[in-house]
Motif scaffolding. Structure first.
Motif, short mmCIF file in Angstrom:
data_model
loop_
_atom_site.label_atom_id
_atom_site.label_comp_id
_atom_site.label_asym_id
_atom_site.label_seq_id
_atom_site.Cartn_x
_atom_site.Cartn_y
_atom_site.Cartn_z
N ALA A 4 -46.06 48.78 33.35
CA ALA A 4 -45.69 47.92 34.48
C ALA A 4 -44.78 48.63 35.47
CB ALA A 4 -45.00 46.66 33.96
N GLU A 59 -41.82 46.72 36.64
CA GLU A 59 -42.11 45.40 37.19
C GLU A 59 -42.44 44.37 36.11
OE1 GLU A 59 -41.80 44.63 40.39
OE2 GLU A 59 -41.12 46.69 40.76
N ARG A 98 -39.74 38.39 40.09
CA ARG A 98 -41.17 38.38 40.44
C ARG A 98 -41.89 39.49 39.66
NH1 ARG A 98 -42.38 35.86 45.52
NH2 ARG A 98 -40.55 34.91 46.48
N THR A 106 -44.70 41.56 37.61
CA THR A 106 -46.16 41.65 37.66
C THR A 106 -46.77 41.43 36.28
OG1 THR A 106 -46.10 44.04 37.35
CG2 THR A 106 -46.09 43.23 39.61
N VAL A 107 -45.96 41.62 35.23
CA VAL A 107 -46.44 41.48 33.85
C VAL A 107 -45.38 40.75 33.03
CG1 VAL A 107 -47.06 42.71 31.73
CG2 VAL A 107 -47.79 43.61 33.94
#
Length: 269
Positions: free
Chosen positions: A7, A10, A30, A32-33
């Motif tokens: 990630a 992230e 926020r 992503t994973v």
């Protein structure tokens, strides 16, 4: 580990979700994973290891709150657990999540500081151990790398005979405006050993080692509570916020210090 590493900083770990989900709702995080740890059953346990108690990172607050082992070996933590948030949150929240979230007004980070806990961290390069005093960096900030997770925490057992935990919040279960935890061992002449930790009055929970040393040098007499209160309040510099002024927090902590020491001294024997 692979999912977090892929990630590229992230990703976020999901354990109890009691800290992460509000951050997601407010768009303060926020990722992503999301990596769900709840399938790793080996990360939930409470066990005695010689002179310490080891707790798995996925152990729920309610398990710690109702553990006979915690009550007998880590009594200050047992008392503090009743103040952790509300019942619904204690049912799902985890000790690893609370420590990683590093809220300066949360009870478990404060307990890690009081007991001098060590945290075992798993990363791509294997496992390593971090001391609580090095783990908390700032408000809501720890020293973990993005791909690291806490897997267990070890709390040394204090051979003390008096202890107390005091906290004031606007409503029971809300974050503390100020809190103090103390643990002492007395001898014939006074206090032989002491631990003092506070929260809600700095950007991280604090262990007041300078107060501990001075506490072992002062006489246990009619002025002792006032002197202890002065030692504690002179060691902190709270900030003002929308919940309380710096002056109020300091005054409140001083009064809690007196109450806590009175309780700890009464517990002797």
């Amino acid at each position: 580990m692979e999912a977090l590493a892929a990630a590229n900083g992230e990703g976020k770990v999901l354990a109890g979700g009691q800290s992460l989900l509000p951050l997601l709702n407010f768009r303060m995080a926020r990722p992503t994973v999301l990596v769900d740890l709840n399938g790793i059953k080996d990360l939930s346990f409470i066990e005695l290891r010689g002179d310490s108690v080891a707790i798995g990172a996925l152990t729920r607050h309610r398990e710690i709150e109702h553990s006979p082992l915690i009550a007998s070996r880590l009594p200050v933590m047992s008392a503090a657990m009743r103040h952790v948030a509300h019942l619904a949150i204690r049912n799902r929240g985890t000790i690893g999540g609370s420590l990683s979230h590093a809220d300066p007004a949360a009870e478990l980070p404060m307990m890690a500081m009081l007991y001098g806990a060590s945290l075992t961290v798993q990363g791509p390069g294997g496992r390593r151990t971090l001391m609580a005093k090095d783990f908390f960096v700032d408000a809501l900030t720890n020293c973990l790398e993005p791909e690291d997770i806490v897997v267990e925490i070890e709390f040394p057992i204090l051979q003390h005979d008096g202890w107390a935990f005091e906290e004031v919040a606007r409503r029971f279960g809300d974050f503390a405006l100020a809190s103090i935890a103390i643990s002492i061992r007395r001898d014939k002449s006074g206090i032989e050993d002491a631990r003092v930790a506070v929260m809600g009055v700095a950007d991280t929970p604090l262990r007041l080692e300078n107060v501990e040393k001075q506490l072992c040098e002062i006489e246990v007499d009619s002025r002792m509570l006032d002197r202890f209160s002065e030692l504690v309040t002179s060691s902190v510099t709270p900030n003002s916020d929308l919940h309380a002024s710096a002056e109020y927090r300091k005054h409140l902590l001083g009064e809690l210090a007196k109450r806590a020491m009175r309780t700890a001294l009464a517990a002797k024997g």
